[in-house]
Design an enzyme around this catalytic site. Structure first.
Site, PDB file in Angstrom:
ATOM      1  N   GLU A   1       0.801  -1.223   0.000  1.00 17.43           N
ATOM      2  CA  GLU A   1       0.000   0.000   0.000  1.00 17.43           C
ATOM      3  C   GLU A   1       0.842   1.286   0.000  1.00 17.43           C
ATOM      4  O   GLU A   1       0.839   2.062   0.974  1.00 17.43           O
ATOM      5  CB  GLU A   1      -0.953   0.002   1.205  1.00 17.43           C
ATOM      6  CG  GLU A   1      -1.921  -1.170   1.181  1.00 17.43           C
ATOM      7  CD  GLU A   1      -2.918  -1.166   2.333  1.00 17.43           C
ATOM      8  OE1 GLU A   1      -2.730  -0.406   3.293  1.00 17.43           O
ATOM      9  OE2 GLU A   1      -3.881  -1.936   2.280  1.00 17.43           O
TER      10      GLU A   1
ATOM     11  N   GLU B   1      -5.340  -8.512   0.078  1.00 13.62           N
ATOM     12  CA  GLU B   1      -6.009  -8.213   1.350  1.00 13.62           C
ATOM     13  C   GLU B   1      -7.466  -7.879   1.080  1.00 13.62           C
ATOM     14  O   GLU B   1      -7.783  -7.155   0.126  1.00 13.62           O
ATOM     15  CB  GLU B   1      -5.403  -6.987   2.056  1.00 13.62           C
ATOM     16  CG  GLU B   1      -4.125  -7.226   2.795  1.00 13.62           C
ATOM     17  CD  GLU B   1      -3.638  -5.989   3.549  1.00 13.62           C
ATOM     18  OE1 GLU B   1      -4.457  -5.122   3.924  1.00 13.62           O
ATOM     19  OE2 GLU B   1      -2.414  -5.896   3.752  1.00 13.62           O
TER      20      GLU B   1
HETATM   21  O1  IFM Z   1      -4.242  -3.547   8.971  1.00  9.84           O
HETATM   22  C1  IFM Z   1      -4.167  -2.949   7.718  1.00  9.84           C
HETATM   23  C2  IFM Z   1      -2.979  -3.502   6.933  1.00  9.84           C
HETATM   24  O2  IFM Z   1      -1.798  -3.301   7.616  1.00  9.84           O
HETATM   25  C3  IFM Z   1      -2.877  -2.820   5.602  1.00  9.84           C
HETATM   26  N1  IFM Z   1      -4.141  -2.857   4.904  1.00  9.84           N
HETATM   27  C4  IFM Z   1      -5.325  -2.471   5.605  1.00  9.84           C
HETATM   28  C5  IFM Z   1      -5.420  -3.214   6.917  1.00  9.84           C
HETATM   29  C6  IFM Z   1      -6.696  -2.800   7.674  1.00  9.84           C
HETATM   30  O3  IFM Z   1      -6.674  -1.451   7.953  1.00  9.84           O
END
Ligand code: IFM
Length: 441
Positions: A165, A344
């Site tokens: 990210e 994710e």
């Molecule tokens: O916990 C985070 C992760 O570290 C990165 N993506 C989003 C998740 C939820 O906020």
């Protein structure tokens, strides 16, 4: 009807070093910007820190056993850069390498494929003090670190993600100031974004030159803007934001461009060198990470405004599964990503542990099913998606919110460090075994 996924579809769960490992200063590990940020009062809810977290550094064998009992075939985790290079560069900390060697070997022995993220936000503090991501020289330090990891683990690890990210790293860390290192400069944020993508490209070449069979990508939290007000002001804002939030990361890597509109409309945009774009334009897959739509009305965007028509998670985020479909389609069509992996997706809810040790997390189960349904729809419409990783394997440190929001498929009792598989964890395990699920549409 049965919603089915291909037999070679990659199912997995994800975590990140700072959020689960703990052992913040053990065995020679250096300080990271998140250690410093947490230890400075006022940044994190209830003054929580990552000092102990889920104590995964000591409990990884039992965590891997738990994963195995849930039939999880792939595990995405991150390496802590300051565990390997306590000062970000210079001497390697052999204890750090030993830890990840043991982790990888234990996973492989359990039949679980390791997927490594090299940077999930825990920059060595020493490199921040030397100028941090806005300084170009950091791209070389990152490349050396990537090389070290490829040499150490690349005989057994085939899947690598350079950055997690980069939008969050750049904008939350260097512009909004709400994440480490807590800066508030748009110019430094855009420079950071540029250097992250440059470091991605340099690390890609470095890893490939050591292991040509490695598969390398980065993961992007796609910001899908939803014009709730359907008004012209919002449409204009979205037109720009789409490029600034997604284009500056996806275009260089996937298409070899930098979005013109950002260069034209933002005086803080970086200077773009054509040779850099060539370096950035390398990947084998790109991870999409999706949680919710960014809602826009009257020319204003918001992550957490309580727009009443949406159910909201513990994070205050609206539940918008159709946006997941649209985000994946945009990856496939607008950015022409040739291999997409959902690295994710998940949700936080106020879980309660029953006296018998169960967590009946209906909301998380619905969220999972609704999002998998939209994912399948995108695949049916031609999006080349080859895997899905649930966030997260277990409850963990949720950055500025500390341990309050629980994203795990496994409940962590932080007092005793006992783990309990939630109902959503059992459901995910069944979906993996059955390569899909029955649903009523
Ligand atoms: O916990 C985070 C992760 O570290 C990165 N993506 C989003 C998740 C939820 O906020």
């Amino acid at each position: 009807m049965k919603i089915s996924f291909p037999s070679n579809f990659k199912w997995g769960v994800a975590t990140a070093a700072f959020q689960i490992e703990g052992a913040w200063n053990e065995d020679g590990k250096g300080e990271s910007i998140w250690d410093r940020f947490c230890h400075t009062p006022g940044h994190i809810e209830r003054s929580d820190t990552g000092d102990i977290a889920c104590d995964h550094y000591h409990r990884y064998p039992e965590d891997i056993k738990l994963m195995q009992s849930m039939n999880i075939p792939n595990y995405r985790f991150s390496v802590s850069w300051p565990r390997i290079y306590p000062n970000g560069k210079g001497a390697v900390n052999q204890n750090g390498l030993d830890f990840y060697n043991k982790l990888v070997d234990t996973l492989l022995k359990a039949g679980i494929e390791p997927w490594i993220t090299l940077y999930h936000w825990d920059l060595p503090q020493a490199l921040h003090d030397e100028g941090s991501w806005p300084e170009r020289k950091i791209t070389d330090y990152f490349t050396t670190y990537a090389e070290t990891m490829a040499k150490a683990l690349g005989d057994r690890v085939k899947n690598w993600m350079t950055f997690n990210e980069p939008w969050v790293v750049s904008f939350m860390g260097y512009h909004e100031g709400v994440f480490a290192p807590g800066e508030t400069s748009e110019k430094r944020a855009l420079q950071t974004a540029y250097h992250l993508m440059l470091a991605h490209g340099k690390a890609y070449s470095a890893i490939k030159s050591i292991h040509s069979d490695a598969r390398i990508g980065f993961t992007h939290n796609y910001l899908h803007y939803h014009n709730l007000g359907r008004d012209e002001k919002s449409a204009q804002l979205i037109n720009y934001k789409q490029h600034e939030s997604n284009g500056i990361f996806l275009e260089p890597v996937s298409l070899g461009n930098y979005p013109e509109i950002v260069l034209e409309q933002n005086a803080n945009a970086p200077t773009v060198h054509p040779d850099d774009l060539k370096v950035m334009n390398q990947y084998d897959f790109i991870g999409i990470q999706y949680y919710f739509d960014v809602l826009v009305a009257n020319g204003e965007w918001s992550f957490d405004k309580p727009f009443p028509i949406y159910k909201r998670t513990e994070m205050g985020w609206p539940v918008t599964p159709v946006g997941f479909y649209e985000s994946i389609m945009s990856f496939a069509t607008e950015y022409q990503v040739k291999d997409i992996i959902v690295t994710e997706n998940g949700s936080a809810w106020p879980d309660t542990l029953s006296p018998e040790g169960n967590v009946f997390d209906d909301d998380r189960q619905h969220y999972l099913i609704d999002h998998l349904y939209q994912l399948r729809r995108a695949m049916d419409d031609g999006a080349p998606v080859s895997g899905y990783f649930a966030w997260a394997f277990m409850d963990n440190f949720e950055w500025k919110h500390g341990y309050r929001p629980r994203f795990g498929l496994v409940y962590v009792d932080y007092g005793s460090q006992k783990r309990h598989i939630k109902e959503s964890g059992h459901l995910f395990s069944k979906i993996i075994q059955e390569k899909g699920f029955e649903c009523i549409v």
